[in-house]
Design a protein around this motif. Structure first.
Motif, PDB file in Angstrom:
ATOM      1  N   LYS A  58       5.157   1.319   6.502  1.00  0.00           N
ATOM      2  CA  LYS A  58       3.970   0.477   6.362  1.00  0.00           C
ATOM      3  C   LYS A  58       4.345  -0.980   6.145  1.00  0.00           C
ATOM      4  O   LYS A  58       5.332  -1.289   5.481  1.00  0.00           O
ATOM      5  N   SER A  84       0.810  -1.221   0.000  1.00  0.00           N
ATOM      6  CA  SER A  84       0.000   0.000   0.000  1.00  0.00           C
ATOM      7  C   SER A  84       0.845   1.273   0.000  1.00  0.00           C
ATOM      8  O   SER A  84       0.313   2.367   0.122  1.00  0.00           O
ATOM      9  N   LYS A  96     -10.556   0.006   5.776  1.00  0.00           N
ATOM     10  CA  LYS A  96      -9.314  -0.774   5.722  1.00  0.00           C
ATOM     11  C   LYS A  96      -8.766  -0.837   4.297  1.00  0.00           C
ATOM     12  O   LYS A  96      -8.396  -1.894   3.785  1.00  0.00           O
ATOM     13  N   GLU A 130      -9.413 -11.477   2.981  1.00  0.00           N
ATOM     14  CA  GLU A 130     -10.470 -10.483   2.850  1.00  0.00           C
ATOM     15  C   GLU A 130     -10.183  -9.560   1.670  1.00  0.00           C
ATOM     16  O   GLU A 130     -11.101  -9.184   0.921  1.00  0.00           O
ATOM     17  N   VAL A 184      -6.488 -10.947   6.734  1.00  0.00           N
ATOM     18  CA  VAL A 184      -6.528  -9.672   6.016  1.00  0.00           C
ATOM     19  C   VAL A 184      -6.309  -9.903   4.524  1.00  0.00           C
ATOM     20  O   VAL A 184      -6.988  -9.312   3.676  1.00  0.00           O
ATOM     21  N   ARG A 207      -9.588   4.667   5.917  1.00  0.00           N
ATOM     22  CA  ARG A 207      -9.102   3.969   7.120  1.00  0.00           C
ATOM     23  C   ARG A 207     -10.190   3.081   7.698  1.00  0.00           C
ATOM     24  O   ARG A 207      -9.923   1.945   8.111  1.00  0.00           O
ATOM     25  N   GLN A 208     -11.426   3.582   7.754  1.00  0.00           N
ATOM     26  CA  GLN A 208     -12.527   2.790   8.298  1.00  0.00           C
ATOM     27  C   GLN A 208     -12.804   1.561   7.432  1.00  0.00           C
ATOM     28  O   GLN A 208     -13.188   0.499   7.944  1.00  0.00           O
ATOM     29  N   PRO A 218      -4.782  -2.862   3.699  1.00  0.00           N
ATOM     30  CA  PRO A 218      -4.894  -1.582   4.415  1.00  0.00           C
ATOM     31  C   PRO A 218      -3.538  -0.993   4.783  1.00  0.00           C
ATOM     32  O   PRO A 218      -2.512  -1.686   4.718  1.00  0.00           O
ATOM     33  N   ASP A 219      -3.543   0.265   5.145  1.00  0.00           N
ATOM     34  CA  ASP A 219      -2.332   0.906   5.662  1.00  0.00           C
ATOM     35  C   ASP A 219      -2.129   0.462   7.101  1.00  0.00           C
ATOM     36  O   ASP A 219      -2.847   0.901   8.001  1.00  0.00           O
ATOM     37  N   CYS A 220      -1.176  -0.425   7.312  1.00  0.00           N
ATOM     38  CA  CYS A 220      -0.826  -0.878   8.670  1.00  0.00           C
ATOM     39  C   CYS A 220       0.635  -0.530   8.913  1.00  0.00           C
ATOM     40  O   CYS A 220       1.504  -0.889   8.105  1.00  0.00           O
ATOM     41  N   MET A 272       1.147  -8.863   6.413  1.00  0.00           N
ATOM     42  CA  MET A 272      -0.286  -8.901   6.707  1.00  0.00           C
ATOM     43  C   MET A 272      -0.708 -10.245   7.312  1.00  0.00           C
ATOM     44  O   MET A 272      -0.149 -11.291   6.974  1.00  0.00           O
TER      45      MET A 272
END
Length: 204
Positions: free
Chosen positions: A104, A61, A168, A117, A114, A165-166, A87-89, A110
């Protein structure tokens, strides 16, 4: 137990491939990072697989991941590509001595849930599953994004990043890419409720 996926999955590096191979039974190709730009044979192979079984792009990402994703998207018939986003983790992979440039985690960092999904949201064809019957959704339009203040407004960028963000999804996603994912994976009511939640927080 690994899942079987019809499409070939394209990742950036060998550690991404190793991680994905632990949960997916299928064709997984790596671009070797930016090396894909100088590797016509690998690009030709990816194109052939896109023609025969379709491909899924699953890059990191960060900025480099999006450069590779955009390059392949421009080089291959878009009708044969599915886009999977992680997602940004923020964090560091165990094998690395230091954080990446943007801090990131990539595909290799990951959790398996994740990654699965992300593949589901991209529309991957899981060969041992029967897809449930779904009614046709009424798509959310760009005009509605504008009306919601997600585009074209003074604070639209901030609201869009909060929504990503919400959901993901990576913050570097374009509005068009976000709209495609939302329309394929969410009910209209849920998305509008999420946008209203931001407004409530911002005005409190």
């Amino acid at each position: 137990m690994r899942v079987k996926i019809k499409e070939a999955i394209v990742v950036e590096g060998k550690y991404d491939k190793i991680k994905l191979s632990s949960l997916v039974d299928g064709v997984i190709l790596e671009t070797s990072g930016f090396h894909i730009f100088q590797d016509p044979e690998q690009l030709a192979l990816i194109r052939r697989l896109a023609d025969t079984q379709g491909i899924i792009l699953l890059t990191d990402s960060d900025g480099a991941g999006f450069v590779i994703r955009n390059y392949l998207t421009g080089a291959i018939d878009n009708r044969k590509i599915k886009q999977a986003y992680i997602p940004d983790c923020y964090g560091k992979e165990k094998r690395k001595a230091s954080f990446s440039k943007e801090g990131k985690l990539g595909v290799e960092g990951m959790q398996k849930e994740v990654l699965l999904e992300a593949l589901r949201r991209a529309g991957a064809t899981f060969l041992e599953e029967t897809a449930p019957e779904q009614g046709k959704r009424e798509p959310i339009t760009k005009a509605e994004l504008f009306a919601l203040g997600i585009t074209g407004g003074e604070h639209s960028g901030q609201k869009r990043k909060w929504l990503l963000r919400q959901l993901k999804l990576p913050e570097r996603m374009t509005t068009n890419a976000m709209l495609r994912v939302v329309n394929e994976t969410m009910e209209r009511e849920r998305f509008f409720a999420l946008a209203a939640q931001y407004d409530k927080i911002a005005n409190s």
